[in-house]
Design an enzyme around this catalytic site. Structure first.
Site, PDB file in Angstrom:
ATOM      1  N   ASP A   1       0.759  -1.173  -0.180  1.00 43.04           N
ATOM      2  CA  ASP A   1      -0.351   0.120   0.034  1.00 43.04           C
ATOM      3  C   ASP A   1       0.463   0.980   0.160  1.00 43.04           C
ATOM      4  OD1 ASP A   1      -2.198  -1.691  -0.226  1.00 43.04           O
ATOM      5  OD2 ASP A   1      -2.220  -1.535   2.138  1.00 43.04           O
ATOM      6  N   TYR A   2       0.338   2.249  -0.330  1.00 44.80           N
ATOM      7  CA  TYR A   2       0.605   3.165  -0.694  1.00 44.80           C
ATOM      8  C   TYR A   2       1.239   4.177   0.976  1.00 44.80           C
ATOM      9  CZ  TYR A   2       1.178   8.824  -0.560  1.00 44.80           C
ATOM     10  OH  TYR A   2       1.561  10.782  -0.194  1.00 44.80           O
TER      11      TYR A   2
END
Length: 273
Positions: A59-60
């Site tokens: 994920d970011y």
């Protein structure tokens, strides 16, 4: 923020992805990507002159070990290991609250939140198998080992080791929320309340890829206590498993890998039939 290369061969590049960074982007002006730092901006596209193949995702907001293949055959070999659940992935996290057990299995299925299906694709844990409100739910399994309890400022928190047995989207974040211990700084799964921390405290710290010709076991250093902003607010209460050195962390991995541990307070979370 720099992208540290942990390993490179003719087949793979393994990096330590910083938090709050995209893996890639179709926007060539977007500089905050892993590919911008290590290759051409379009390396994730098959039309690129130097294509890269991402055999896993982070994920970011998540930092840590990210494996990238340099060619299709290498990607296929690694992909089969991920699909066959033959890899081992270990994450370090700080969760809110003091966890009331030492070792646990969380097996709530995970699916798409129907309210966000067309936007952010937020995921949900399924607590009742007969509940059909969650879209495309699939079985999911996370193991959790408590490492240390303490306080971040005045807030009770726990440092935990997470091992995803399955690999569903946002699985670790959803499972932590499902048992009442959201990850520190997880804005999305705290219902947009946890905005004070400077990052989400989830880090992919170790990846084991048992490739036949190129077995890999890649581990980063402990990421949170070298962060002065976190360290300055930390107050330890109890250490259950040592983890801050590479050697100690591997012992903790050995513990979470065992099907059961004698003398450890155990908890299981599963969906009702």
């Amino acid at each position: 923020m720099a992208v540290e290369k942990l390993y490179e061969s003719e087949n793979y590049i393994i990096v330590n992805k910083p938090y709050d960074m995209y893996i890639n982007s179709d926007d060539e002006d977007e500089k905050n990507t892993v590919t911008h730092h290590i290759a051409k901006h379009d390396s994730h596209l098959s039309t690129s002159s130097q294509p890269l193949h991402f055999v896993q995702r982070l994920d970011y907001a998540t930092s840590g070990v990210l494996c990238i293949a340099k060619n299709k055959s290498a990607a296929a070999r690694a992909g089969k290991l991920f699909e066959g659940r033959l890899t081992k992935k270990y994450y370090l996290a700080v969760v809110r609250g003091h966890v009331g057990f030492e070792l646990g299995d969380i097996t709530y299925p995970v699916g798409v939140d129907p309210l966000t299906q067309q936007s952010s694709h937020r995921m949900l844990a399924v607590f009742n198998k007969s509940d059909n409100t969650c879209e495309q739910s699939r079985e999911a399994h996370t193991r959790l080992l408590v490492l240390e309890s303490g306080y971040c400022g005045s807030d009770p928190v726990t440092v935990v080791l997470l091992k995803p047995v399955t690999g569903r989207r946002h699985q670790l974040r959803v499972h932590c929320k499902a048992i009442g211990h959201t990850i520190l700084g997880d804005y999305t799964y705290s219902d947009k309340k946890d905005s004070a921390p400077h990052r989400m405290f989830l880090h992919a710290i170790r990846l084991v890829l048992p490739l036949h010709s190129e077995p890999l076991d890649i581990q980063t250093s402990e990421p949170f206590f070298i962060d002065k902003r976190f360290q300055s607010q930390w107050k330890s209460v109890d250490i259950f498993n040592k983890y801050r050195t590479k050697e100690a962390f591997r012992v903790a991995c050995d513990v979470i890998d065992r099907p059961y541990v004698i003398g450890v307070k155990y908890q299981s979370y599963s969906a009702n039939d």
